[in-house]
Design an enzyme around this catalytic site. Structure first.
Site, PDB file in Angstrom:
ATOM      1  CD  GLU A 178      -2.736   1.385   2.439  1.00 36.64           C
ATOM      2  OE1 GLU A 178      -3.639   2.243   2.426  1.00 36.64           O
ATOM      3  OE2 GLU A 178      -2.514   0.664   3.429  1.00 36.64           O
ATOM      4  CE  LYS A 215      -6.520   0.137   1.705  1.00 39.11           C
ATOM      5  NZ  LYS A 215      -7.064  -0.298   3.007  1.00 39.11           N
TER       6      LYS A 215
END
Length: 296
Positions: A178, A215
């Site tokens: 992420e 993400k």
């Protein structure tokens, strides 16, 4: 199929989204405040975490929190050891809700340098990953932040993410990488182009079987991350809400057909501790349905 194979299939092709229930020490007071629990309602860190656990449990027990729309959930490390109805939370999620459990493993962010914030060191990561695998966790999530379109900084963030990802893969888990791009960045679109290039470069270094998830902030250019979603080593590309309201996040996400949601604040928007269970379930169900529709 084994449990892991079933979970892997659900993450690859399941219709729905990932709920981010991983508020940590830094983000918990704000999450509780929005829920109607202010700092006067708890007198220690222990009591604060007990309050957020009650909120998480209420969400997980809600009628609409099932694998029909919520295919995965990211947990905070303390939550991994908590129980719901006498069952450890990861087991409850999978066995009772058909929701795949993930674990947030990062320890927060370093101060900004080169326009980015790297992850703080994780000296006990191997032990955490062993405990996670034993607890039935499918994958992990680790967050960095990109604030400025700085190629050197973005390369540093991505290199660190992949270094951690390899450690996660070696432990038998699937990492969610992420590198969040700040939605308020004045160079957001340029940063996203740089980030995509860096991610593709590092994805090409992974061997067969070294699978990851990504993400990412919903991009300014719709479809920008389609090439990442199509990469052989990528299980799924999921989107963070990044501070957008539920409606705005869902509208932006719906324009990116190869991304699904992994929302935290947008999932819990409007939920209040003072609500009756019926009111709470209705409000949460409305959010879940909006996010689900945007994800499919």
């Amino acid at each position: 199929m084994s449990k892991t194979a079933d979970q892997h299939a659900q993450m690859q092709t399941g219709a729905g989204f990932i709920a981010a229930l991983d508020q940590s020490g830094g983000s918990t007071p704000k999450a509780l405040g929005l829920y109607g629990v202010d700092s006067n309602d708890y007198d220690s860190e222990e009591a604060m975490f007990a309050e957020i656990q009650k909120m998480r449990e209420r969400i997980i027990l809600a009628d609409d929190f099932t694998g029909k729309k919520v295919i995965g959930a990211i947990l905070f490390e303390r939550t991994m050891g908590e129980s719901i109805e006498g069952k450890k939370v990861p087991d409850y999620l999978w066995e009772n809700c058909n929701v795949v459990p993930f674990l947030k493993i990062d320890k927060g962010l370093e101060d900004e340098a080169n326009g980015v914030q790297m992850m703080k060191p994780m000296p006990s990561l191997d032990a955490t990953l062993q405990a996670a695998a034993k607890a039935g966790i499918y994958g992990t999530k680790e967050r960095s932040v990109v604030n400025v379109a700085n190629a050197e900084g973005i390369e540093q963030v991505v290199a660190q993410q992949f270094e951690v990802a390899r450690q996660v893969i070696a432990a038998g888990l699937v990492p969610i990488i992420e590198p969040e791009v700040n939605i308020h960045s004045e160079s957001k679109a340029e940063a996203e182009d740089m980030l995509k290039a860096a991610l593709l470069k590092h994805l090409d270094t992974l061997a067969e079987g070294e699978d990851v998830m990504l993400k990412l902030t919903i991009p300014n250019t719709a479809g920008l991350y389609d090439d990442l979603a199509d990469h052989a080593r990528v299980v799924r590309v999921v989107a963070l809400s990044g501070g957008y309201s539920t409606d705005v996040a869902c509208e932006k996400l719906s324009q990116n057909t190869k991304m699904i949601a992994s929302f935290s604040r947008a999932l819990t928007e409007g939920l209040q501790r003072s609500m009756s269970d019926a009111e709470f379930n209705t409000a949460l169900g409305t959010n879940i349905d909006k996010i689900y529709r945007a994800s499919i």
